[in-house]
Design a protein around this motif. Structure first.
Motif, PDB file in Angstrom:
ATOM      1  N   PHE A 136       0.831  -1.202   0.000  1.00  0.00           N
ATOM      2  CA  PHE A 136       0.000   0.000   0.000  1.00  0.00           C
ATOM      3  C   PHE A 136       0.867   1.254   0.000  1.00  0.00           C
ATOM      4  O   PHE A 136       1.951   1.277   0.577  1.00  0.00           O
ATOM      5  N   LYS A 137       0.371   2.299  -0.642  1.00  0.00           N
ATOM      6  CA  LYS A 137       1.104   3.559  -0.768  1.00  0.00           C
ATOM      7  C   LYS A 137       0.471   4.636   0.107  1.00  0.00           C
ATOM      8  O   LYS A 137      -0.734   4.611   0.372  1.00  0.00           O
ATOM      9  N   LEU A 138       1.308   5.568   0.538  1.00  0.00           N
ATOM     10  CA  LEU A 138       0.822   6.695   1.341  1.00  0.00           C
ATOM     11  C   LEU A 138       0.067   7.661   0.437  1.00  0.00           C
ATOM     12  O   LEU A 138       0.638   8.226  -0.488  1.00  0.00           O
ATOM     13  N   GLN A 139      -1.238   7.829   0.710  1.00  0.00           N
ATOM     14  CA  GLN A 139      -2.080   8.706  -0.096  1.00  0.00           C
ATOM     15  C   GLN A 139      -2.806   9.699   0.800  1.00  0.00           C
ATOM     16  O   GLN A 139      -2.923   9.499   2.008  1.00  0.00           O
ATOM     17  N   PHE A 140      -3.316  10.757   0.176  1.00  0.00           N
ATOM     18  CA  PHE A 140      -4.009  11.801   0.936  1.00  0.00           C
ATOM     19  C   PHE A 140      -5.266  11.252   1.607  1.00  0.00           C
ATOM     20  O   PHE A 140      -5.692  11.755   2.637  1.00  0.00           O
ATOM     21  N   ASN A 141      -5.866  10.217   1.007  1.00  0.00           N
ATOM     22  CA  ASN A 141      -7.094   9.628   1.557  1.00  0.00           C
ATOM     23  C   ASN A 141      -6.904   9.098   2.979  1.00  0.00           C
ATOM     24  O   ASN A 141      -7.878   8.895   3.709  1.00  0.00           O
ATOM     25  N   ILE A 142      -5.645   8.883   3.374  1.00  0.00           N
ATOM     26  CA  ILE A 142      -5.384   8.316   4.694  1.00  0.00           C
ATOM     27  C   ILE A 142      -5.854   9.247   5.804  1.00  0.00           C
ATOM     28  O   ILE A 142      -6.098   8.815   6.931  1.00  0.00           O
ATOM     29  N   ILE A 143      -6.000  10.539   5.465  1.00  0.00           N
ATOM     30  CA  ILE A 143      -6.468  11.504   6.457  1.00  0.00           C
ATOM     31  C   ILE A 143      -7.902  11.200   6.900  1.00  0.00           C
ATOM     32  O   ILE A 143      -8.338  11.598   7.982  1.00  0.00           O
ATOM     33  N   LEU A 144      -8.647  10.469   6.046  1.00  0.00           N
ATOM     34  CA  LEU A 144     -10.016  10.092   6.403  1.00  0.00           C
ATOM     35  C   LEU A 144     -10.048   9.109   7.566  1.00  0.00           C
ATOM     36  O   LEU A 144     -11.096   8.901   8.187  1.00  0.00           O
ATOM     37  N   THR A 145      -8.901   8.508   7.877  1.00  0.00           N
ATOM     38  CA  THR A 145      -8.810   7.643   9.059  1.00  0.00           C
ATOM     39  C   THR A 145      -9.178   8.417  10.311  1.00  0.00           C
ATOM     40  O   THR A 145      -9.865   7.899  11.201  1.00  0.00           O
ATOM     41  N   PHE A 146      -8.744   9.679  10.384  1.00  0.00           N
ATOM     42  CA  PHE A 146      -9.009  10.494  11.567  1.00  0.00           C
ATOM     43  C   PHE A 146     -10.490  10.845  11.674  1.00  0.00           C
ATOM     44  O   PHE A 146     -11.051  10.890  12.770  1.00  0.00           O
ATOM     45  N   LEU A 147     -11.127  11.081  10.526  1.00  0.00           N
ATOM     46  CA  LEU A 147     -12.570  11.324  10.523  1.00  0.00           C
ATOM     47  C   LEU A 147     -13.310  10.081  10.994  1.00  0.00           C
ATOM     48  O   LEU A 147     -14.219  10.155  11.837  1.00  0.00           O
ATOM     49  N   GLY A 148     -12.922   8.927  10.441  1.00  0.00           N
ATOM     50  CA  GLY A 148     -13.554   7.670  10.839  1.00  0.00           C
ATOM     51  C   GLY A 148     -13.324   7.371  12.299  1.00  0.00           C
ATOM     52  O   GLY A 148     -14.252   6.952  13.015  1.00  0.00           O
ATOM     53  N   LEU A 149     -12.098   7.606  12.776  1.00  0.00           N
ATOM     54  CA  LEU A 149     -11.771   7.342  14.177  1.00  0.00           C
ATOM     55  C   LEU A 149     -12.570   8.239  15.109  1.00  0.00           C
ATOM     56  O   LEU A 149     -13.062   7.792  16.146  1.00  0.00           O
ATOM     57  N   PHE A 150     -12.728   9.506  14.729  1.00  0.00           N
ATOM     58  CA  PHE A 150     -13.522  10.436  15.541  1.00  0.00           C
ATOM     59  C   PHE A 150     -14.963   9.956  15.663  1.00  0.00           C
ATOM     60  O   PHE A 150     -15.556   9.985  16.748  1.00  0.00           O
ATOM     61  N   LEU A 151     -15.528   9.510  14.552  1.00  0.00           N
ATOM     62  CA  LEU A 151     -16.917   9.038  14.555  1.00  0.00           C
ATOM     63  C   LEU A 151     -17.062   7.761  15.382  1.00  0.00           C
ATOM     64  O   LEU A 151     -18.040   7.599  16.128  1.00  0.00           O
ATOM     65  N   VAL A 152     -16.085   6.858  15.274  1.00  0.00           N
ATOM     66  CA  VAL A 152     -16.118   5.615  16.053  1.00  0.00           C
ATOM     67  C   VAL A 152     -16.007   5.923  17.545  1.00  0.00           C
ATOM     68  O   VAL A 152     -16.766   5.376  18.358  1.00  0.00           O
ATOM     69  N   LEU A 153     -15.085   6.802  17.924  1.00  0.00           N
ATOM     70  CA  LEU A 153     -14.912   7.159  19.335  1.00  0.00           C
ATOM     71  C   LEU A 153     -16.170   7.820  19.899  1.00  0.00           C
ATOM     72  O   LEU A 153     -16.553   7.556  21.036  1.00  0.00           O
ATOM     73  N   SER A 154     -16.808   8.664  19.092  1.00  0.00           N
ATOM     74  CA  SER A 154     -18.049   9.314  19.529  1.00  0.00           C
ATOM     75  C   SER A 154     -19.133   8.275  19.787  1.00  0.00           C
ATOM     76  O   SER A 154     -19.853   8.343  20.798  1.00  0.00           O
ATOM     77  N   ASN A 155     -19.249   7.311  18.876  1.00  0.00           N
ATOM     78  CA  ASN A 155     -20.216   6.225  19.059  1.00  0.00           C
ATOM     79  C   ASN A 155     -19.905   5.396  20.298  1.00  0.00           C
ATOM     80  O   ASN A 155     -20.801   5.049  21.080  1.00  0.00           O
ATOM     81  N   LEU A 156     -18.628   5.072  20.480  1.00  0.00           N
ATOM     82  CA  LEU A 156     -18.233   4.232  21.613  1.00  0.00           C
ATOM     83  C   LEU A 156     -18.498   4.922  22.945  1.00  0.00           C
ATOM     84  O   LEU A 156     -18.918   4.275  23.912  1.00  0.00           O
ATOM     85  N   ILE A 157     -18.256   6.223  23.020  1.00  0.00           N
ATOM     86  CA  ILE A 157     -18.526   6.964  24.258  1.00  0.00           C
ATOM     87  C   ILE A 157     -20.009   6.877  24.614  1.00  0.00           C
ATOM     88  O   ILE A 157     -20.377   6.613  25.765  1.00  0.00           O
ATOM     89  N   LEU A 158     -20.861   7.074  23.611  1.00  0.00           N
ATOM     90  CA  LEU A 158     -22.306   7.025  23.853  1.00  0.00           C
ATOM     91  C   LEU A 158     -22.767   5.606  24.189  1.00  0.00           C
ATOM     92  O   LEU A 158     -23.572   5.402  25.101  1.00  0.00           O
ATOM     93  N   ILE A 159     -22.250   4.613  23.454  1.00  0.00           N
ATOM     94  CA  ILE A 159     -22.595   3.216  23.751  1.00  0.00           C
ATOM     95  C   ILE A 159     -22.053   2.830  25.133  1.00  0.00           C
ATOM     96  O   ILE A 159     -22.719   2.129  25.897  1.00  0.00           O
ATOM     97  N   GLY A 160     -20.838   3.306  25.445  1.00  0.00           N
ATOM     98  CA  GLY A 160     -20.240   3.016  26.745  1.00  0.00           C
ATOM     99  C   GLY A 160     -21.061   3.563  27.894  1.00  0.00           C
ATOM    100  O   GLY A 160     -21.231   2.900  28.922  1.00  0.00           O
ATOM    101  N   TYR A 161     -21.600   4.759  27.722  1.00  0.00           N
ATOM    102  CA  TYR A 161     -22.468   5.342  28.756  1.00  0.00           C
ATOM    103  C   TYR A 161     -23.712   4.492  28.948  1.00  0.00           C
ATOM    104  O   TYR A 161     -24.117   4.199  30.079  1.00  0.00           O
ATOM    105  N   LEU A 162     -24.302   4.083  27.828  1.00  0.00           N
ATOM    106  CA  LEU A 162     -25.514   3.257  27.874  1.00  0.00           C
ATOM    107  C   LEU A 162     -25.246   1.941  28.592  1.00  0.00           C
ATOM    108  O   LEU A 162     -26.001   1.539  29.484  1.00  0.00           O
ATOM    109  N   VAL A 163     -24.156   1.266  28.230  1.00  0.00           N
ATOM    110  CA  VAL A 163     -23.798  -0.016  28.839  1.00  0.00           C
ATOM    111  C   VAL A 163     -23.462   0.170  30.329  1.00  0.00           C
ATOM    112  O   VAL A 163     -23.849  -0.648  31.165  1.00  0.00           O
ATOM    113  N   THR A 164     -22.765   1.250  30.650  1.00  0.00           N
ATOM    114  CA  THR A 164     -22.370   1.514  32.036  1.00  0.00           C
ATOM    115  C   THR A 164     -23.579   1.643  32.945  1.00  0.00           C
ATOM    116  O   THR A 164     -23.624   1.046  34.033  1.00  0.00           O
TER     117      THR A 164
END
Length: 262
Positions: A136-164
């Motif tokens: 795999f090559k380093l491409q500009f699209n890799i920056i979308l990892t941070f967008l995806g990670l932010f969305l996943v973390l936001s979901n996990l925080i909310l799911i974590g609160y619910l489960v807690t």
């Protein structure tokens, strides 16, 4: 919207949960030589076993890319699953503190995800090495990892609160979450690829939120930004909204009197 205000208050004043998180990590690994890197070692051992098993039985064409894909998936899944499993026991472990002081429960949710994320970050050197070894090559699209990670973390925080909260009210939740985590591991393309299964099974993956979490983090790192990525982006955004409104209900009915259930 007191629920949202409380969460933002916890996020912009992280002193309590950051301090407790660092203290927890230090105490957990204080008598070990490599500390949190033991989690990386355990993950590498699991990845090695899975890689050789799949190599023997499936003989993938590009073994380097296969290991890279598997490593990203396993490291990220361990982060998610550990966070969810620990969410079921947070308030039980903090019972003494809650009886003595009035602390917002959301601080414990933030502490949990921050602790596990810091440990997860220790796997990044391995992911980086495998990235340069792979094709795999380093491409500009890799920056979308941070967008995806932010969305996943936001979901996990909310799911974590619910489960807690629900884990304190309904004691069965802990076992349900544990069993679901095991089941979802095999039902999510972590050690297998979507292309290995029938199209009908691929269609069912749309209903697996953890599949979308993996896609949002993994696909940009594999230069694979296609309609599946944007579909996962949309579904995770909708999931976040749904869980948010569920949490509003939980917050209104249970958070203020959660100490009575402990």
């Amino acid at each position: 919207m007191n629920f949202l205000k409380d969460f933002f208050k916890c996020l912009i004043n992280p002193d309590i949960w950051v301090f407790n998180s660092h203290k927890k990590i230090i105490l957990k690994y204080k008598d070990t030589f490599i500390g949190p890197f033991w989690n990386v070692v355990n993950s590498i051992f699991l990845i090695t076993i899975l890689s050789f098993s799949f190599f023997i039985f499936l003989n993938p064409e590009n073994f380097k890319d296969f290991i890279y894909r598997l490593s990203i998936s396993v490291f990220f899944w361990i982060f998610i699953s550990t966070f969810l499993n620990e969410s079921t026991a947070i308030l039980e472990n903090k019972r003494t503190i809650l009886n003595e002081k009035r602390i917002d429960i959301k601080n414990f949710v933030c502490e949990n995800i921050y602790t596990n994320f810091i440990i997860f970050l220790h796997s990044f050197p391995v992911i980086l090495i495998l990235f340069f070894i792979s094709d795999f090559k380093l491409q500009f699209n890799i920056i979308l990892t941070f967008l995806g990670l932010f969305l996943v973390l936001s979901n996990l925080i909310l799911i974590g609160y619910l489960v807690t909260i629900l884990s304190v009210i309904y004691k069965d939740i802990k076992k349900i979450v544990e069993n679901l985590v095991y089941a979802i591991f095999f039902a999510t393309p972590i050690i297998w690829s979507e292309n290995m299964v029938d199209e009908k099974i691929q269609e069912l993956l749309v209903f697996n939120p953890f599949y979308h979490f993996i896609v949002l983090f993994r696909n940009p790192l594999m230069n694979n930004i296609d309609e599946k990525f944007y579909q996962s982006l949309l579904i995770c955004s909708l999931l976040m909204i749904i869980v948010f409104f569920l949490n509003l209900r939980i917050y209104k009915n249970f958070e203020k009197k959660i100490i009575l259930y402990l």
